[in-house]
Scaffold this motif. Sequence first.
Motif, PDB file in Angstrom:
ATOM      1  N   GLU A  64       0.837  -1.200   0.000  1.00 18.89           N
ATOM      2  CA  GLU A  64       0.000   0.000   0.000  1.00 18.89           C
ATOM      3  C   GLU A  64       0.874   1.253   0.000  1.00 18.89           C
ATOM      4  O   GLU A  64       0.572   2.239  -0.689  1.00 18.89           O
ATOM      5  N   ALA A  65       1.982   1.219   0.753  1.00 19.31           N
ATOM      6  CA  ALA A  65       2.888   2.369   0.805  1.00 19.31           C
ATOM      7  C   ALA A  65       3.512   2.635  -0.570  1.00 19.31           C
ATOM      8  O   ALA A  65       3.664   3.796  -0.981  1.00 19.31           O
ATOM      9  N   GLN A  66       3.868   1.596  -1.300  1.00 20.11           N
ATOM     10  CA  GLN A  66       4.446   1.767  -2.629  1.00 20.11           C
ATOM     11  C   GLN A  66       3.425   2.354  -3.602  1.00 20.11           C
ATOM     12  O   GLN A  66       3.762   3.218  -4.414  1.00 20.11           O
ATOM     13  N   VAL A  67       2.193   1.904  -3.498  1.00 21.34           N
ATOM     14  CA  VAL A  67       1.136   2.426  -4.370  1.00 21.34           C
ATOM     15  C   VAL A  67       0.901   3.903  -4.061  1.00 21.34           C
ATOM     16  O   VAL A  67       0.828   4.736  -4.969  1.00 21.34           O
ATOM     17  N   ARG A  68       0.814   4.241  -2.781  1.00 27.54           N
ATOM     18  CA  ARG A  68       0.601   5.646  -2.403  1.00 27.54           C
ATOM     19  C   ARG A  68       1.759   6.528  -2.870  1.00 27.54           C
ATOM     20  O   ARG A  68       1.549   7.652  -3.317  1.00 27.54           O
ATOM     21  N   ALA A  69       2.979   6.022  -2.784  1.00 28.30           N
ATOM     22  CA  ALA A  69       4.145   6.787  -3.232  1.00 28.30           C
ATOM     23  C   ALA A  69       4.081   7.035  -4.738  1.00 28.30           C
ATOM     24  O   ALA A  69       4.403   8.132  -5.212  1.00 28.30           O
ATOM     25  N   THR A  70       3.646   6.038  -5.483  1.00 30.49           N
ATOM     26  CA  THR A  70       3.514   6.200  -6.936  1.00 30.49           C
ATOM     27  C   THR A  70       2.430   7.218  -7.260  1.00 30.49           C
ATOM     28  O   THR A  70       2.611   8.083  -8.117  1.00 30.49           O
TER      29      THR A  70
END
Length: 76
Positions: A64-70
């Motif tokens: 989820e953190a990677q998706v939010r960062a993208t």
Amino acid sequence: MTKLLDQALEIARSLPADAQDDIARIVLQLAGAEAADPVILSDDERSAIAASRKAAARGEFATEAQVRATWAKHGL
């Protein structure tokens, strides 16, 4: 016309012309009034899709953190 569609169109009217055209194309495709041209993929794109499918088959997904960062990177 439903209330929701009327609301969506009212909001779309306030968008720039190019965004309005994008929305219109999507609505026409969903309604079956306009057929989308096939997308021709490059060899690199085909390879990227194949790699993504293999990763998904292994259960490797973005956190989820990677998706939010993208999303943040692209202003979404």
